[in-house]
Write a protein that holds these residues in place. Sequence first.
Motif, mmCIF file in Angstrom:
data_model
loop_
_atom_site.group_PDB
_atom_site.id
_atom_site.type_symbol
_atom_site.label_atom_id
_atom_site.label_comp_id
_atom_site.label_asym_id
_atom_site.label_seq_id
_atom_site.Cartn_x
_atom_site.Cartn_y
_atom_site.Cartn_z
ATOM 1 N N ASN A 343 -4.665 0.779 2.126
ATOM 2 C CA ASN A 343 -3.301 0.451 2.476
ATOM 3 C C ASN A 343 -3.171 0.189 3.958
ATOM 4 O O ASN A 343 -4.149 0.199 4.686
ATOM 5 C CB ASN A 343 -2.398 1.604 2.080
ATOM 6 C CG ASN A 343 -2.943 2.900 2.592
ATOM 7 O OD1 ASN A 343 -3.176 3.024 3.796
ATOM 8 N ND2 ASN A 343 -3.195 3.857 1.724
ATOM 9 N N GLN A 344 -1.948 -0.039 4.351
ATOM 10 C CA GLN A 344 -1.720 -0.351 5.750
ATOM 11 C C GLN A 344 -1.235 0.885 6.488
ATOM 12 O O GLN A 344 -0.310 0.833 7.266
ATOM 13 C CB GLN A 344 -0.741 -1.500 5.862
ATOM 14 C CG GLN A 344 -1.327 -2.738 5.238
ATOM 15 C CD GLN A 344 -0.326 -3.855 5.109
ATOM 16 O OE1 GLN A 344 0.826 -3.639 4.796
ATOM 17 N NE2 GLN A 344 -0.779 -5.066 5.352
ATOM 18 N N GLY A 345 -1.815 1.986 6.179
ATOM 19 C CA GLY A 345 -1.531 3.171 6.986
ATOM 20 C C GLY A 345 -0.749 4.263 6.290
ATOM 21 O O GLY A 345 -0.725 5.383 6.745
ATOM 22 N N LEU A 346 -0.117 3.897 5.164
ATOM 23 C CA LEU A 346 0.690 4.925 4.533
ATOM 24 C C LEU A 346 -0.144 5.717 3.540
ATOM 25 O O LEU A 346 -1.177 5.268 3.104
ATOM 26 C CB LEU A 346 1.854 4.261 3.816
ATOM 27 C CG LEU A 346 3.161 5.031 3.946
ATOM 28 C CD1 LEU A 346 3.436 5.335 5.397
ATOM 29 C CD2 LEU A 346 4.283 4.212 3.399
ATOM 30 N N TRP B 120 2.205 -2.155 0.351
ATOM 31 C CA TRP B 120 0.938 -1.730 0.946
ATOM 32 C C TRP B 120 -0.258 -2.572 0.537
ATOM 33 O O TRP B 120 -1.362 -2.321 0.954
ATOM 34 C CB TRP B 120 0.682 -0.265 0.605
ATOM 35 C CG TRP B 120 1.775 0.604 1.096
ATOM 36 C CD1 TRP B 120 2.027 0.927 2.402
ATOM 37 C CD2 TRP B 120 2.792 1.238 0.335
ATOM 38 N NE1 TRP B 120 3.148 1.706 2.482
ATOM 39 C CE2 TRP B 120 3.630 1.924 1.223
ATOM 40 C CE3 TRP B 120 3.067 1.297 -1.040
ATOM 41 C CZ2 TRP B 120 4.726 2.653 0.803
ATOM 42 C CZ3 TRP B 120 4.168 2.029 -1.456
ATOM 43 C CH2 TRP B 120 4.978 2.694 -0.542
ATOM 44 N N GLU B 452 -5.203 0.438 11.217
ATOM 45 C CA GLU B 452 -4.608 1.672 11.720
ATOM 46 C C GLU B 452 -5.465 2.848 11.285
ATOM 47 O O GLU B 452 -6.062 2.832 10.210
ATOM 48 C CB GLU B 452 -3.202 1.864 11.182
ATOM 49 C CG GLU B 452 -2.465 2.930 11.953
ATOM 50 C CD GLU B 452 -1.092 3.209 11.370
ATOM 51 O OE1 GLU B 452 -0.374 4.001 11.965
ATOM 52 O OE2 GLU B 452 -0.777 2.649 10.325
#
Lengths: 347, 455
Positions: A343-346, B120, B452
């Motif tokens: 995911n993008q960080g979550l 996401w 990230e």
Amino acid sequence: MIALWYGILAFMLTTYIVLDGRNFGVGILHWIVARNQDERRQVIAAIGPLWSWHEVWLVGTGGVMVMAFPRLMSASFSGCYLALMLILWCLLLRGISIEVGGHLSDRLWQEFWDAVFSNVLLAVLFAAALGNVGRGVPLNTEGTFYLPFFTNFGIRGNVGLLDWYTVPVALFGVLTLTAHGATYLTMKTVGPVHDRSVKLARGLWLAVIPAFVIITVLTWFVRPELLAGIAVRPVTWATMLIGIAGTYAVVNGFRYQREYQALLGSTFVLFGILMTGAAALFPVVLFSTTDPNLRLTAADCAAPDYSLGIAAAWWFPALILAVCYLVIIQRHYSGKVNVSKDNQGLY
Amino acid sequence: MENTFTDPALWHRIHFGFTITYHYLFPQLTMGLAWFMVYWKWRALRTGDEKYNRAARFWARIFGLNFAVGVVTGIPMEFQFGTNWAAFSKYSGAIIGQTLAMEGMFAFFLESAFIGAFIWGERRLGPRTHFLTAVAVATGSWLSGFFILVTNAFMQHPVGYALAPNGTLELVDVGAFLLNPWALVQYAHNQCAALVTGSFVISALGAFYALRGRHSEQASVYLKTGTLVGLVASLLVAFPTGDSQAKMVGAYQPATLASMEGLFHGERLADVSMIGQPNVSQQRLENPIGLPGALSFLAYGTFQSYVRGLDEFPKDEGPDNIELVYYAFHLMITLGTIFILVMAWANWKRWRGRLESSTALLWVLMLAFPFPYIATSLGWMTAEMGRQPWLIHGLFRTNNGYSQVVSSGDTIFTLIGFVGLYFVLGLLFLYLTGREIYKGPDGAHGAPGHQEVPV
């Protein structure tokens, strides 16, 4: 038509419990299988992307219940007012904890939401509610009732939500869902979390066996009609067979480390138990603890045939669509959780 | 009939009113934002311009937070039909249950299956599939709105039903029920209002970044798309959707129309009051300044049309809270007019090529975003309090609808619980959204090639 809708309602509620039950189980085990922040993120990510899809089954169940059996919905929801409100608050906190826990990379923030996430109450309340369905509720002549959390812990007359029968049922529910959740984690996780989950799942499933025997014996004392229903109704033999096949798959799955098979088995076990119970209950939907004649049957509660017919015409296509969405989306979530690329960080 | 503090109906009404008003703050933005993101994803696909992808990605994060709060506050709404309004559910479940169940089966399954992938899954799915997930989420959220509006429309203007032998309602014509004219008009009005909320929120953030001189490329995208959609949606909310809605009320709920306008005595050339305070005990509007004949014209098409006043309806067949209905309606109209003016101003500046440099305009846009929320809440207050004393208009009274077995003690207890939980939830939402806004669209999140640190 009424039997069909009773079946659909039982199927939807069972599906909800089977799907979200593993999230409850994961929540309970969270702090045991995951010992540090990274491990806990892995656990949350294992249930993360689809929790709301699971919760929708509960919403769907509620909708189908008010559509097909308005009287059952109105009697049972108002009768279990406080318990349901507590469930709503727990569901709210559970959803929020999953969503916001990963938003800040701060240790205190995450520990707090992880603690909120590990909520044993949901499993207790849902299982106790099912125990109440088996035992019966204090229905009056108007077909309504009001259930406080507890009265004198007896099982007849003016009962409460918790008594000497429903408390063991609730504990059994917690045990089974925890085992179910642990089985799910063995499939989704890697490393130490995985190894701990395997150990736990084995132990928990072993404990489920004697607990199941005890609950069956208790049920026989409390509500012999249910066991009699199993004997005479062939459809329960089919659902029991599903449960037995599931048990075999769980045993096999753990013996040969086929994690997917174990999860499928554990799903079938729960499905078998719940659907057998539902089929044995029919045609009654609520027993009365005050006067056996005051019980409510499915026919007493059902909507008129036209409504049920219309709904049957759209329900099946809707279910097929829902399954299609899942198939499309599941490909992207299958396999082990990979926190970094997922995911993008979550989560 | 008298709503005193000992009346259980009052507490059940406050309970539902509070939880639904709070809940609807979130879905209106979900519905309002959804098509913006679809549009930006589409622009990005067509032009390959990365700024549109960045816009969609940034708003998806705010959308995700907003969606989550919408989900968790939405589940209690469906449950309350059974817990707090058991008699109503028993009476009408065979009908309203259809749409409540459809909402779950058709809308929520769609929405919840793809929301995770949309927010996401961009990197995993690739641009085309990701665009389709955005369409799925937007479709799901608008479908869900439709089913709820059909449910509400049945309560406002029941159609397609018959009285069953056991005294409950039964469905006899599902087509009439789903295509209730009230539902179609109300849905159009409501969805335009959701777009107004969405466009004001987007414009406000664009204005904020523009004023701070940060993220100017993104600010420009938000301001341009936001103000254009904002103008169109603000106009559509008023005409034709709001206008048709008022005519609908005039046709089917004349006592409600009289309350909305504070019209105590029926007349031809009836005024739309611009200013005035209803005095219910004296049966008159004080300090009235009105547009002569406007109400007659708006409701029935000619200035000479006769509009019935409150004195022509039995007291127990019209709204029990005339003052609140009156103010809710008037404030909504006032705000709606201001929205049109603000967005017209913005589009004029944009036409002159000075959208991003006009400081006064940017300040107004930045500060305006709460008002669409207020306007939609007032609109729903008008609809729901205007429907009183009926739960299903003309058929079933609110005072007969609540759960007899639930005591006021229980209702007050859970009301307190909801107020407390929702307060904390609100703080959490504002904090996390504020954080996203502070980080901004060009920040760390999900820019291609950037990873990230997983937490």
